[in-house]
Structures are given as C-alpha cells and as structure tokens.
Design a protein around this motif. Structure first.
Motif, PDB file in Angstrom:
ATOM      1  N   ALA A  20       0.828  -1.211   0.000  1.00 22.59           N
ATOM      2  CA  ALA A  20       0.000   0.000   0.000  1.00 22.59           C
ATOM      3  C   ALA A  20       0.857   1.253   0.000  1.00 22.59           C
ATOM      4  O   ALA A  20       0.541   2.225  -0.686  1.00 22.59           O
ATOM      5  CB  ALA A  20      -0.934  -0.002   1.212  1.00 22.59           C
ATOM      6  N   ILE A  21       1.957   1.223   0.737  1.00 22.66           N
ATOM      7  CA  ILE A  21       2.851   2.386   0.781  1.00 22.66           C
ATOM      8  C   ILE A  21       3.510   2.602  -0.579  1.00 22.66           C
ATOM      9  O   ILE A  21       3.518   3.722  -1.104  1.00 22.66           O
ATOM     10  CB  ILE A  21       3.907   2.209   1.895  1.00 22.66           C
ATOM     11  CG1 ILE A  21       3.239   2.297   3.270  1.00 22.66           C
ATOM     12  CG2 ILE A  21       5.017   3.246   1.769  1.00 22.66           C
ATOM     13  CD1 ILE A  21       4.136   1.901   4.425  1.00 22.66           C
ATOM     14  N   GLY A  23       2.478   1.492  -3.499  1.00 23.14           N
ATOM     15  CA  GLY A  23       1.429   1.879  -4.438  1.00 23.14           C
ATOM     16  C   GLY A  23       1.020   3.333  -4.292  1.00 23.14           C
ATOM     17  O   GLY A  23       0.786   4.022  -5.283  1.00 23.14           O
ATOM     18  N   THR A  24       0.955   3.801  -3.055  1.00 22.08           N
ATOM     19  CA  THR A  24       0.610   5.201  -2.805  1.00 22.08           C
ATOM     20  C   THR A  24       1.682   6.141  -3.352  1.00 22.08           C
ATOM     21  O   THR A  24       1.362   7.170  -3.957  1.00 22.08           O
ATOM     22  CB  THR A  24       0.415   5.435  -1.292  1.00 22.08           C
ATOM     23  OG1 THR A  24      -0.616   4.560  -0.827  1.00 22.08           O
ATOM     24  CG2 THR A  24       0.047   6.871  -0.998  1.00 22.08           C
ATOM     25  N   ALA A  27       1.413   6.067  -7.189  1.00 21.22           N
ATOM     26  CA  ALA A  27       0.216   6.798  -7.620  1.00 21.22           C
ATOM     27  C   ALA A  27       0.390   8.297  -7.434  1.00 21.22           C
ATOM     28  O   ALA A  27      -0.023   9.090  -8.289  1.00 21.22           O
ATOM     29  CB  ALA A  27      -1.007   6.305  -6.838  1.00 21.22           C
ATOM     30  N   THR A  28       1.038   8.705  -6.345  1.00 17.51           N
ATOM     31  CA  THR A  28       1.275  10.130  -6.105  1.00 17.51           C
ATOM     32  C   THR A  28       2.198  10.716  -7.165  1.00 17.51           C
ATOM     33  O   THR A  28       1.960  11.828  -7.657  1.00 17.51           O
ATOM     34  CB  THR A  28       1.872  10.341  -4.698  1.00 17.51           C
ATOM     35  OG1 THR A  28       0.990   9.762  -3.730  1.00 17.51           O
ATOM     36  CG2 THR A  28       2.087  11.805  -4.404  1.00 17.51           C
TER      37      THR A  28
END
Length: 177
Positions: A20-21, A23-24, A27-28
């Motif tokens: 999740a980190i 991916g975040t 994505a950012t």
C-alpha cells in the motif's frame, strides 16, 4: 497452532502495508506529473536564475525557463516509462527499455550545456539495444504462437505463463544485473 496463524497474519499485513505504501508513492508520482511538468512556468525568463538555494546559469539554453521546459519534457516521460516498466506484467515489457534508454540519453544530453544538437546520436546509442530487444521479443512472440497452435491455451493463459513475477522492485532489478 494459534501462534502460527497470528504470525502468518502479521506477515500478510506487513506485505499489504508495504504494498500500500509503495502503491501510494507510485500513484502520487503519476498524479503529480502534470504539476511537475508545469513547474517550468514558475521559472523566470532570464539567463541567470538566482534563488535563495542556488544560482542557475542557463548557458546554451539562453533562458532558465526554456531550460527547465527541456528538462521536464525529458524527465517526466522517463519517470512514467520507468514506473510502467517496473509495474508491467505483460510479456512484452522489455520493449519499454527502448524509449526509456532514449529518454535517459536525451536527459543526460540536455544537461550538457554544450549540446548544440540535443537529439543527435540517439539512434546510434539505441541501435545496439534494438538489436538485442527486438529479436528477443520476436522470439518470445514466436514461442507463444507456436504454443497456441500446439496447445489449447488462450492468449491470456500464455501471457500468464511468460510473465515474470518478482516479489518486489529490488528482486526485479536483480533479475537484470
């Protein structure tokens, strides 16, 4: 037995948390590319740009704003292509190395203030890479279609079979070196 379940649950949660980190962050970066690309508009149209952090002399480019436009027009596609390369799960993802190397070469060339012709020599640099990548992609494709003709598998099943699935970015990098 209960400890094993708790331990495996914690391991899965750590993997999901790390995923999740990452991916975040990815994505950012992708979402912020329009902002990063338009940053050159905030640079003044002067030859020497003085800020409280540094002084930038545009040299060959004659205007700092134009130089920043050149740098962002080379670096943003390089960043996006690199993200695509490391997250792509298709059998043809090695083809992305060609534009990645092209943009990397152009980015390095753009930093050279004596570069009279920015894109000159790109093909000479890309030719050895094309000689390696194009035949290998063709051989993988030929192998896939040979299996399609001999076996009753769908194209998606064959893509899945040819997919390389390292567990992380570092393992994917290690596969190339």
């Amino acid at each position: 037995m209960k400890r094993n379940l708790e331990s495996s649950s914690q391991t899965v949660n750590k993997r999901l948390s790390r995923s999740a980190i990452v991916g975040t962050i990815i994505a950012t970066i992708i979402v912020s590319t329009p902002l990063l690309y338009s940053l050159h508009e905030s640079v003044p149209s002067v030859k020497v740009w003085d800020t409280f952090l540094f002084t930038y002399d545009s040299g060959f480019w004659e205007e700092a704003q134009y130089a920043m436009w050149v740098y962002t027009s080379k670096l943003i596609p390089l960043i996006l292509l690199t993200i695509w390369f490391f997250t792509c799960r298709h059998w043809w993802y090695h083809a992305l190395l060609v534009p990645i190397i092209m943009y990397a070469f152009q980015s390095i060339n753009s930093w050279n203030s004596e570069a009279g012709r920015l894109d000159e020599g790109t093909f000479v640099i890309l030719l050895p890479i094309l000689v390696l990548i194009v035949p290998s992609i063709y051989l993988i494709r030929a192998k896939m279609f040979n299996k399609i003709n001999n076996v009753d598998k769908t194209l998606e099943e064959l893509e899945e079979e040819f997919m390389i699935k390292p567990k992380g970015i570092w393992k994917k990098l290690k596969q190339y070196f």
